[in-house]
Design a protein around this motif. Structure first.
Motif, PDB file in Angstrom:
ATOM      1  N   GLU A 101       0.811  -1.216   0.000  1.00  0.00           N
ATOM      2  CA  GLU A 101       0.000   0.000   0.000  1.00  0.00           C
ATOM      3  C   GLU A 101       0.845   1.267   0.000  1.00  0.00           C
ATOM      4  OE1 GLU A 101       0.134  -1.344   4.382  1.00  0.00           O
ATOM      5  OE2 GLU A 101       0.189  -2.243   2.384  1.00  0.00           O
ATOM      6  N   ASP A 102       2.127   1.158   0.374  1.00  0.00           N
ATOM      7  CA  ASP A 102       3.019   2.316   0.340  1.00  0.00           C
ATOM      8  C   ASP A 102       3.063   2.956  -1.044  1.00  0.00           C
ATOM      9  OD1 ASP A 102       3.777   2.166   3.006  1.00  0.00           O
ATOM     10  OD2 ASP A 102       5.515   0.898   2.604  1.00  0.00           O
ATOM     11  N   GLU A 103       2.797   2.162  -2.079  1.00  0.00           N
ATOM     12  CA  GLU A 103       2.915   2.660  -3.456  1.00  0.00           C
ATOM     13  C   GLU A 103       1.561   2.882  -4.126  1.00  0.00           C
ATOM     14  OE1 GLU A 103       5.532   0.181  -5.662  1.00  0.00           O
ATOM     15  OE2 GLU A 103       7.165   0.356  -4.234  1.00  0.00           O
ATOM     16  N   TRP A 104       0.448   2.634  -3.431  1.00  0.00           N
ATOM     17  CA  TRP A 104      -0.853   2.882  -4.038  1.00  0.00           C
ATOM     18  C   TRP A 104      -1.033   4.377  -4.287  1.00  0.00           C
ATOM     19  CZ3 TRP A 104      -4.319  -0.451  -0.281  1.00  0.00           C
ATOM     20  CH2 TRP A 104      -4.033  -1.807  -0.503  1.00  0.00           C
ATOM     21  N   LYS A 105      -1.611   4.692  -5.419  1.00  0.00           N
ATOM     22  CA  LYS A 105      -1.853   6.096  -5.766  1.00  0.00           C
ATOM     23  C   LYS A 105      -3.336   6.383  -5.986  1.00  0.00           C
ATOM     24  CE  LYS A 105      -0.345   9.761  -8.921  1.00  0.00           C
ATOM     25  NZ  LYS A 105       0.509  10.087 -10.097  1.00  0.00           N
ATOM     26  N   THR A 106      -4.026   5.505  -6.703  1.00  0.00           N
ATOM     27  CA  THR A 106      -5.447   5.687  -6.974  1.00  0.00           C
ATOM     28  C   THR A 106      -6.177   4.364  -6.778  1.00  0.00           C
ATOM     29  OG1 THR A 106      -4.918   7.351  -8.652  1.00  0.00           O
ATOM     30  CG2 THR A 106      -7.170   6.539  -8.610  1.00  0.00           C
ATOM     31  N   LEU A 107      -7.282   4.409  -6.040  1.00  0.00           N
ATOM     32  CA  LEU A 107      -8.117   3.235  -5.813  1.00  0.00           C
ATOM     33  C   LEU A 107      -9.523   3.508  -6.338  1.00  0.00           C
ATOM     34  CD1 LEU A 107      -7.206   2.511  -2.070  1.00  0.00           C
ATOM     35  CD2 LEU A 107      -6.073   1.587  -4.102  1.00  0.00           C
ATOM     36  N   ARG A 108     -10.233   2.440  -6.653  1.00  0.00           N
ATOM     37  CA  ARG A 108     -11.657   2.558  -6.972  1.00  0.00           C
ATOM     38  C   ARG A 108     -12.408   1.514  -6.152  1.00  0.00           C
ATOM     39  NH1 ARG A 108     -13.791   3.234 -12.983  1.00  0.00           N
ATOM     40  NH2 ARG A 108     -13.141   5.362 -12.444  1.00  0.00           N
ATOM     41  N   VAL A 109     -13.394   1.977  -5.412  1.00  0.00           N
ATOM     42  CA  VAL A 109     -14.237   1.085  -4.605  1.00  0.00           C
ATOM     43  C   VAL A 109     -15.528   0.857  -5.374  1.00  0.00           C
ATOM     44  CG1 VAL A 109     -15.320   0.716  -2.372  1.00  0.00           C
ATOM     45  CG2 VAL A 109     -13.236   2.091  -2.519  1.00  0.00           C
ATOM     46  N   ASN A 110     -15.761  -0.405  -5.775  1.00  0.00           N
ATOM     47  CA  ASN A 110     -16.896  -0.756  -6.623  1.00  0.00           C
ATOM     48  C   ASN A 110     -18.013  -1.428  -5.837  1.00  0.00           C
ATOM     49  OD1 ASN A 110     -15.943  -0.002  -9.292  1.00  0.00           O
ATOM     50  ND2 ASN A 110     -14.433  -1.624  -9.049  1.00  0.00           N
ATOM     51  N   PRO A 111     -19.264  -1.268  -6.300  1.00  0.00           N
ATOM     52  CA  PRO A 111     -20.359  -2.041  -5.698  1.00  0.00           C
ATOM     53  C   PRO A 111     -20.046  -3.527  -5.783  1.00  0.00           C
ATOM     54  CG  PRO A 111     -21.216  -0.347  -7.166  1.00  0.00           C
ATOM     55  CD  PRO A 111     -19.726  -0.381  -7.368  1.00  0.00           C
TER      56      PRO A 111
ATOM     57  N   GLU B 228     -21.526   4.456  -9.937  1.00  0.00           N
ATOM     58  CA  GLU B 228     -21.788   4.295  -8.511  1.00  0.00           C
ATOM     59  C   GLU B 228     -20.563   3.807  -7.746  1.00  0.00           C
ATOM     60  OE1 GLU B 228     -25.313   2.126  -7.644  1.00  0.00           O
ATOM     61  OE2 GLU B 228     -26.571   3.323  -8.964  1.00  0.00           O
ATOM     62  N   SER B 229     -19.404   3.992  -8.306  1.00  0.00           N
ATOM     63  CA  SER B 229     -18.168   3.644  -7.627  1.00  0.00           C
ATOM     64  C   SER B 229     -17.584   4.900  -6.984  1.00  0.00           C
ATOM     65  CB  SER B 229     -17.162   3.045  -8.609  1.00  0.00           C
ATOM     66  OG  SER B 229     -17.677   1.867  -9.191  1.00  0.00           O
ATOM     67  N   ILE B 230     -16.613   4.685  -6.104  1.00  0.00           N
ATOM     68  CA  ILE B 230     -15.952   5.801  -5.439  1.00  0.00           C
ATOM     69  C   ILE B 230     -14.478   5.768  -5.794  1.00  0.00           C
ATOM     70  CG2 ILE B 230     -15.428   6.884  -3.224  1.00  0.00           C
ATOM     71  CD1 ILE B 230     -17.876   5.419  -2.089  1.00  0.00           C
ATOM     72  N   ASP B 231     -13.985   6.824  -6.402  1.00  0.00           N
ATOM     73  CA  ASP B 231     -12.567   6.933  -6.722  1.00  0.00           C
ATOM     74  C   ASP B 231     -11.852   7.636  -5.576  1.00  0.00           C
ATOM     75  OD1 ASP B 231     -12.541   5.680  -9.238  1.00  0.00           O
ATOM     76  OD2 ASP B 231     -13.344   7.476 -10.183  1.00  0.00           O
ATOM     77  N   VAL B 232     -10.694   7.095  -5.209  1.00  0.00           N
ATOM     78  CA  VAL B 232      -9.973   7.567  -4.030  1.00  0.00           C
ATOM     79  C   VAL B 232      -8.524   7.863  -4.393  1.00  0.00           C
ATOM     80  CG1 VAL B 232      -9.224   6.970  -1.694  1.00  0.00           C
ATOM     81  CG2 VAL B 232     -11.459   6.184  -2.519  1.00  0.00           C
ATOM     82  N   ASP B 233      -8.053   9.058  -4.060  1.00  0.00           N
ATOM     83  CA  ASP B 233      -6.645   9.425  -4.216  1.00  0.00           C
ATOM     84  C   ASP B 233      -5.901   9.121  -2.926  1.00  0.00           C
ATOM     85  OD1 ASP B 233      -6.625  10.550  -6.887  1.00  0.00           O
ATOM     86  OD2 ASP B 233      -7.797  12.212  -6.057  1.00  0.00           O
ATOM     87  N   VAL B 234      -4.898   8.277  -3.007  1.00  0.00           N
ATOM     88  CA  VAL B 234      -4.064   7.979  -1.839  1.00  0.00           C
ATOM     89  C   VAL B 234      -2.994   9.061  -1.761  1.00  0.00           C
ATOM     90  CG1 VAL B 234      -2.621   6.261  -0.719  1.00  0.00           C
ATOM     91  CG2 VAL B 234      -4.534   5.523  -2.153  1.00  0.00           C
ATOM     92  N   ALA B 235      -3.013   9.832  -0.684  1.00  0.00           N
ATOM     93  CA  ALA B 235      -2.217  11.053  -0.624  1.00  0.00           C
ATOM     94  C   ALA B 235      -0.960  10.946   0.213  1.00  0.00           C
ATOM     95  CB  ALA B 235      -3.086  12.203  -0.087  1.00  0.00           C
TER      96      ALA B 235
ATOM     97  N   PRO C 158       6.766   5.788  13.019  1.00  0.00           N
ATOM     98  CA  PRO C 158       6.539   4.668  12.095  1.00  0.00           C
ATOM     99  C   PRO C 158       5.241   4.855  11.327  1.00  0.00           C
ATOM    100  CG  PRO C 158       5.888   4.029  14.299  1.00  0.00           C
ATOM    101  CD  PRO C 158       6.469   5.420  14.421  1.00  0.00           C
ATOM    102  N   CYS C 159       5.118   4.176  10.206  1.00  0.00           N
ATOM    103  CA  CYS C 159       3.956   4.329   9.338  1.00  0.00           C
ATOM    104  C   CYS C 159       3.157   3.033   9.246  1.00  0.00           C
ATOM    105  CB  CYS C 159       4.381   4.756   7.935  1.00  0.00           C
ATOM    106  SG  CYS C 159       5.212   6.361   7.877  1.00  0.00           S
ATOM    107  N   PHE C 160       1.844   3.181   9.311  1.00  0.00           N
ATOM    108  CA  PHE C 160       0.936   2.058   9.086  1.00  0.00           C
ATOM    109  C   PHE C 160      -0.343   2.630   8.511  1.00  0.00           C
ATOM    110  CE2 PHE C 160      -2.269  -1.047   9.640  1.00  0.00           C
ATOM    111  CZ  PHE C 160      -1.650  -2.282   9.716  1.00  0.00           C
ATOM    112  N   GLY C 161      -0.751   2.132   7.329  1.00  0.00           N
ATOM    113  CA  GLY C 161      -1.948   2.639   6.672  1.00  0.00           C
ATOM    114  C   GLY C 161      -1.639   3.831   5.788  1.00  0.00           C
ATOM    115  N   MET C 162      -2.620   4.174   4.952  1.00  0.00           N
ATOM    116  CA  MET C 162      -2.463   5.279   4.012  1.00  0.00           C
ATOM    117  C   MET C 162      -3.612   6.265   4.166  1.00  0.00           C
ATOM    118  SD  MET C 162       0.330   4.279   2.584  1.00  0.00           S
ATOM    119  CE  MET C 162       0.524   5.414   1.202  1.00  0.00           C
ATOM    120  N   LEU C 163      -3.287   7.554   4.127  1.00  0.00           N
ATOM    121  CA  LEU C 163      -4.286   8.608   4.199  1.00  0.00           C
ATOM    122  C   LEU C 163      -4.758   8.951   2.793  1.00  0.00           C
ATOM    123  CD1 LEU C 163      -2.554  10.881   6.838  1.00  0.00           C
ATOM    124  CD2 LEU C 163      -4.374   9.222   7.216  1.00  0.00           C
ATOM    125  N   ALA C 164      -6.068   9.149   2.637  1.00  0.00           N
ATOM    126  CA  ALA C 164      -6.623   9.283   1.295  1.00  0.00           C
ATOM    127  C   ALA C 164      -7.792  10.259   1.263  1.00  0.00           C
ATOM    128  CB  ALA C 164      -7.068   7.906   0.793  1.00  0.00           C
TER     129      ALA C 164
END
Length: 307
Positions: A190-200, A217-224, A265-271
């Protein structure tokens, strides 16, 4: 007037015992249900939560101005030294419950339950338009609206904790909004994720979005940014007791990876979501873009202080 200052589990770990849920009434209107456990104190023992004798309050999430005029007052609230407006509830059936709970731990405390006021609160740090490329707004989260966690990373961390003789932990310690699970995911990718799409989940619209790239009806998410951790994950959410070492100590050994926040330390990604919609268990998450896909570097997610 002095602004009310926000408090978190960092200051009062007993807040982790408060349970929240969103419920809908018979008319379909959403209400925030907040459950405050009764607190029992044995001699020489830590206070314990008693949910059998808990007190619950409920406030509407889509109340009109007339309701706020009768049950709240508009005040200034300070979050990380930045002020925004907030509705502070004044109805006794709300204020008395909140006051009683916090007085169990700090008799001198003056705590109020508040809801975000009408003025938009623009994101800062990695959510600033300079970095995100657009304006993004948030209510009361510290920095950005969403935290995404990879379950594979938790398994890897738990392996290290177990090997060192420490207790394994659950994902609730990190308080993510979205938890991604797949047998194909590697820990920390997940350190390298940039864009996600959450689908029904498992339906025609979700399949169509995946095949065509068209958002239905999907949600596009920018991992920041990566989520730099404080000591909150050391607090057991079931007891509010803070472990003096773990998982902070183990994470520090190998997850201090962000030049923007070198000592945490880092855990998880803010988006930040690009559009609104419903997220629920069972939805499919597509990893649509990663930071290295076009010759980029994972350092593109370097943490930018937002407060």
């Amino acid at each position: 007037m002095t602004a009310a200052v926000f408090i978190t589990i960092r200051d009062k770990p007993q807040m982790t015992l408060i349970k929240t849920a969103i419920e809908h009434d018979t008319e379909g209107k959403a209400n925030l249900k907040v459950t405050f456990p009764a607190v029992t104190k044995g001699e020489g023992q830590e206070p314990k939560a008693d949910y059998d004798n808990a007190t619950t309050i409920s406030v509407p999430l889509d109340a009109d101005q007339d309701w706020f005029d009768k049950n709240a007052e508009l005040i200034e609230a300070e979050i990380w030294k930045y002020e925004t407006d907030a509705y502070a509830f004044t109805a006794p059936d709300i204020t008395d419950v909140v006051t009683k709970y916090f007085h169990n731990f700090d008799p001198e405390s003056e705590v109020r339950l508040v809801m975000k006021g009408p003025t938009p609160r623009q994101c800062r740090g990695n959510g600033d338009p300079e970095h995100l490329g657009r304006k993004e707004f948030v209510n009361f989260p510290d920095v950005l609206p969403i935290q995404v966690a990879n379950e594979a990373s938790l398994r890897e961390l738990n392996g290290r904790l177990s090997q060192s003789g420490a207790d394994e932990i659950t994902i609730e310690r990190f308080r993510p909004n979205v938890i991604v699970h797949s047998d194909n995911l590697e820990a920390w990718e997940e350190d390298e994720w940039k864009t996600l799409r959450v689908n029904p989940p498992r339906n025609y619209l979700g399949s169509l979005s995946t095949l065509t790239g068209i958002n239905n009806e999907s949600i596009d998410v920018d991992v920041a940014a990566r989520c730099a951790r404080c000591h909150v994950p050391n607090v057991d959410p079931d007891t509010a007791v803070e472990n003096k070492k773990e998982p902070w100590s183990t994470l520090c050994k190998y997850r201090r990876i962000d030049d923007g926040v070198k000592y945490k330390p880092c855990f998880g990604m803010l988006a930040c979501p690009r559009n609104e919609g419903k997220i629920e268990v069972g939805m499919d998450v597509e990893i649509r873009e990663v930071t290295r896909a076009a010759g980029g570097k994972a350092e593109n997610h370097m943490y930018v202080k937002g407060f």
